[in-house]
Design a protein around this motif. Structure first.
Motif, mmCIF file in Angstrom:
data_model
loop_
_atom_site.group_PDB
_atom_site.id
_atom_site.type_symbol
_atom_site.label_atom_id
_atom_site.label_comp_id
_atom_site.label_asym_id
_atom_site.label_seq_id
_atom_site.Cartn_x
_atom_site.Cartn_y
_atom_site.Cartn_z
ATOM 1 N N ILE A 50 0.820 -1.205 0.000
ATOM 2 C CA ILE A 50 0.000 0.000 0.000
ATOM 3 C C ILE A 50 0.861 1.265 0.000
ATOM 4 N N ASN A 51 2.094 1.163 0.473
ATOM 5 C CA ASN A 51 2.983 2.333 0.515
ATOM 6 C C ASN A 51 3.408 2.784 -0.884
ATOM 7 N N ILE A 52 3.330 1.863 -1.859
ATOM 8 C CA ILE A 52 3.643 2.245 -3.250
ATOM 9 C C ILE A 52 2.423 2.013 -4.131
ATOM 10 N N PHE A 53 1.249 2.182 -3.523
ATOM 11 C CA PHE A 53 -0.014 1.908 -4.210
ATOM 12 C C PHE A 53 -0.140 2.706 -5.506
ATOM 13 N N TYR A 54 0.156 4.000 -5.432
ATOM 14 C CA TYR A 54 0.001 4.841 -6.620
ATOM 15 C C TYR A 54 0.894 4.344 -7.749
ATOM 16 N N LYS A 55 2.115 3.967 -7.419
ATOM 17 C CA LYS A 55 3.038 3.486 -8.437
ATOM 18 C C LYS A 55 2.529 2.215 -9.093
ATOM 19 N N LEU A 56 1.993 1.297 -8.305
ATOM 20 C CA LEU A 56 1.525 0.018 -8.827
ATOM 21 C C LEU A 56 0.278 0.170 -9.684
ATOM 22 N N ASN A 57 -0.459 1.255 -9.508
ATOM 23 C CA ASN A 57 -1.747 1.401 -10.189
ATOM 24 C C ASN A 57 -1.787 2.497 -11.230
ATOM 25 N N ASN A 58 -0.715 3.240 -11.402
ATOM 26 C CA ASN A 58 -0.732 4.319 -12.370
ATOM 27 C C ASN A 58 0.494 4.330 -13.278
ATOM 28 N N ASN A 59 1.348 3.330 -13.133
ATOM 29 C CA ASN A 59 2.520 3.232 -13.984
ATOM 30 C C ASN A 59 2.645 1.809 -14.519
ATOM 31 N N PHE A 60 2.850 1.707 -15.811
ATOM 32 C CA PHE A 60 3.061 0.406 -16.411
ATOM 33 C C PHE A 60 4.488 -0.042 -16.090
ATOM 34 N N LEU A 61 4.613 -1.081 -15.277
ATOM 35 C CA LEU A 61 5.938 -1.551 -14.888
ATOM 36 C C LEU A 61 6.623 -2.234 -16.058
ATOM 37 N N ARG A 62 7.900 -1.973 -16.211
ATOM 38 C CA ARG A 62 8.704 -2.611 -17.243
ATOM 39 C C ARG A 62 10.060 -2.974 -16.651
ATOM 40 N N PRO A 63 10.727 -3.982 -17.201
ATOM 41 C CA PRO A 63 12.079 -4.295 -16.714
ATOM 42 C C PRO A 63 12.985 -3.080 -16.869
ATOM 43 N N PHE A 81 11.086 4.226 -30.029
ATOM 44 C CA PHE A 81 10.354 3.791 -31.222
ATOM 45 C C PHE A 81 11.107 2.658 -31.922
ATOM 46 N N VAL A 82 12.413 2.799 -32.070
ATOM 47 C CA VAL A 82 13.213 1.752 -32.718
ATOM 48 C C VAL A 82 13.189 0.468 -31.890
ATOM 49 N N LEU A 83 13.341 0.600 -30.580
ATOM 50 C CA LEU A 83 13.330 -0.563 -29.691
ATOM 51 C C LEU A 83 12.038 -1.357 -29.842
ATOM 52 N N ASN A 84 10.904 -0.678 -29.806
ATOM 53 C CA ASN A 84 9.618 -1.367 -29.908
ATOM 54 C C ASN A 84 9.358 -1.873 -31.315
ATOM 55 N N TYR A 185 -0.740 14.260 -28.036
ATOM 56 C CA TYR A 185 -0.257 13.607 -26.819
ATOM 57 C C TYR A 185 -1.338 12.702 -26.213
ATOM 58 N N ASP A 186 -2.154 12.116 -27.076
ATOM 59 C CA ASP A 186 -3.230 11.228 -26.649
ATOM 60 C C ASP A 186 -2.852 9.790 -27.005
ATOM 61 N N ALA A 187 -2.825 8.899 -26.001
ATOM 62 C CA ALA A 187 -2.370 7.526 -26.197
ATOM 63 C C ALA A 187 -3.216 6.779 -27.225
ATOM 64 N N ASP A 188 -4.537 6.934 -27.151
ATOM 65 C CA ASP A 188 -5.420 6.230 -28.070
ATOM 66 C C ASP A 188 -5.201 6.699 -29.515
ATOM 67 N N VAL A 222 3.446 2.693 -26.445
ATOM 68 C CA VAL A 222 2.800 3.764 -25.684
ATOM 69 C C VAL A 222 3.061 3.594 -24.186
ATOM 70 N N CYS A 223 2.988 2.350 -23.699
ATOM 71 C CA CYS A 223 3.255 2.105 -22.271
ATOM 72 C C CYS A 223 4.704 2.433 -21.930
ATOM 73 N N ASP A 224 5.627 2.097 -22.828
ATOM 74 C CA ASP A 224 7.030 2.437 -22.600
ATOM 75 C C ASP A 224 7.217 3.952 -22.535
ATOM 76 N N MET A 225 6.522 4.665 -23.413
ATOM 77 C CA MET A 225 6.603 6.130 -23.403
ATOM 78 C C MET A 225 6.090 6.675 -22.060
ATOM 79 N N CYS A 226 4.961 6.138 -21.610
ATOM 80 C CA CYS A 226 4.384 6.595 -20.339
ATOM 81 C C CYS A 226 5.337 6.327 -19.189
#
Length: 367
Positions: A50-63, A81-84, A185-188, A222-226
């Motif tokens: 719960i101490n990192i709740f915001y991070k877990l729910n508003n950021n797409f985790l990536r390695p 862009f090249v990586l993806n 700047y709209d993801a969709d 898009v998730c990587d950009m975010c």
């Protein structure tokens, strides 16, 4: 724009499409009785952290393996862009030597290869360079640790780099940042632009006579950009209307299989065990694996929303709808299994366990 743009195509809503796929599937099945238990584990994981709740729910985790950091925004956007764009079909079937860079396979190996090229002052992020790159140059950039094997589909990768580079040079001032600006700047909107303009991002199949867009690579970018720009207020993508899906990495169906959320027919299990021939993009089996995986994730999300109501009164953080994004929470939960393999309720014991379960190999430029 492409001949058939997003606005022109009669496309089923993805949620309805995967529901239909799961209903009619012949070789992949959803074990609905397991959904509640997994959803409970998602909520337990959130409450435990719960101490990192915001991070877990508003950021797409990536390695944490991004190949490069620089303060120049156009360069950062261009190498992401090249990586993806190159992030597809990085595996060979089992019992075949895998492509590795700095000892790592798959996506992490690709990150390592791009980092190595940048450290050697090769401008891999610049479309003026890769739009005219030779095969020998690309082979050198993506060379494996001991020279073999080559990365899968090297010819296709070269062709794609030429194609996307030419589009950026002729239509977007030689930078992917222009695509983002024109998407407001709209993801969709950005995902739709990727589909319309770049063939390798046009992840669309036909199922039961209808078009289904998975858009995995577009969403991954898009998730990587975010994730990469999450602490940079001057660059923030609006994800409020972003198409709902999950990051369908190759390992995600394995995770769902391990959690017993999906199961395969004996015929398909036998094929994975004894036949090293990759599935074709758009084949019935491949569509069923992807569609049922997405449907299972969506059902977990629904159950997480229901369960979360019990916690609203107990914890003020959950009272803010803005703070709680079940889709991101489930996505991150599954990715933690795939990349980190945590010991959550004993469901997965170690990082070797997934290798014991069926893994579908695919030869596709789309993911």
């Amino acid at each position: 724009m492409a001949e058939n743009t997003s606005g022109d195509c009669d496309v089923m809503e993805l949620s309805e499409a995967v529901k239909l796929i799961s209903k009619n599937a012949q070789d992949v099945f959803i074990n609905k009785e397991k959904i509640k238990g997994v959803a409970e584990n998602v909520m337990q994981h959130l409450m435990k952290h719960i101490n990192i709740f915001y991070k877990l729910n508003n950021n797409f985790l990536r390695p944490k393996s991004y190949p490069y950091e620089v303060n120049e925004q156009p360069i950062m956007v261009n190498w992401l862009f090249v990586l993806n764009t190159l992030n597809f079909s990085l595996w060979y079937p089992k019992n075949i030597k895998q492509w590795k860079v700095d000892g790592r396979e798959g996506y992490i190996g690709l990150c390592n290869a791009i980092r190595r090229a940048i450290e050697n002052e090769t401008p891999v992020w610049n479309p003026e360079y890769y739009a005219r790159m030779t095969k020998s140059e690309l082979e050198h950039i993506l060379r494996s640790d001991d020279g073999e094997p080559d990365i899968p589909l090297i010819d296709e990768r070269l062709k794609i780099l030429h194609e996307v580079g030419e589009v950026l040079l002729t239509k977007y001032n030689g930078t992917f940042l222009e695509c983002i600006k024109l998407s407001d700047y709209d993801a969709d909107k950005l995902m739709k632009l990727l589909f319309d303009e770049f063939e390798s991002y046009r992840d669309e199949v036909i199922y039961d006579g209808k078009k289904v867009r998975f858009l995995v690579k577009a969403r991954s970018l898009v998730c990587d950009m975010c994730m990469y720009f999450k602490n940079k207020p001057s660059f923030k993508l609006n994800t409020s209307n972003m198409m709902s899906t999950i990051f369908t990495d190759y390992c995600i169906p394995q995770v769902l299989f391990k959690l017993e959320l999906i199961s395969y027919s004996k015929r398909l299990v036998k094929r994975f065990a004894n036949n090293d021939e990759p599935l074709e993009h758009g084949s019935r089996e491949e569509i069923e694996i992807r569609g049922c995986s997405l449907f299972a994730a969506k059902e977990i999300c629904k159950e997480v929303i229901r369960i979360s109501q019990r916690h609203v009164q107990e914890n003020r953080i959950l009272k803010s709808k803005k703070a709680f994004n079940p889709q991101v929470a489930v996505d991150n939960f599954l990715l933690k299994f795939a990349f980190i393999i945590p010991k959550v309720s004993g469901l997965i014991e170690n990082d070797e366990s997934l290798k014991l379960d069926p893994l579908h190999y695919i030869r596709s430029v789309h993911y």
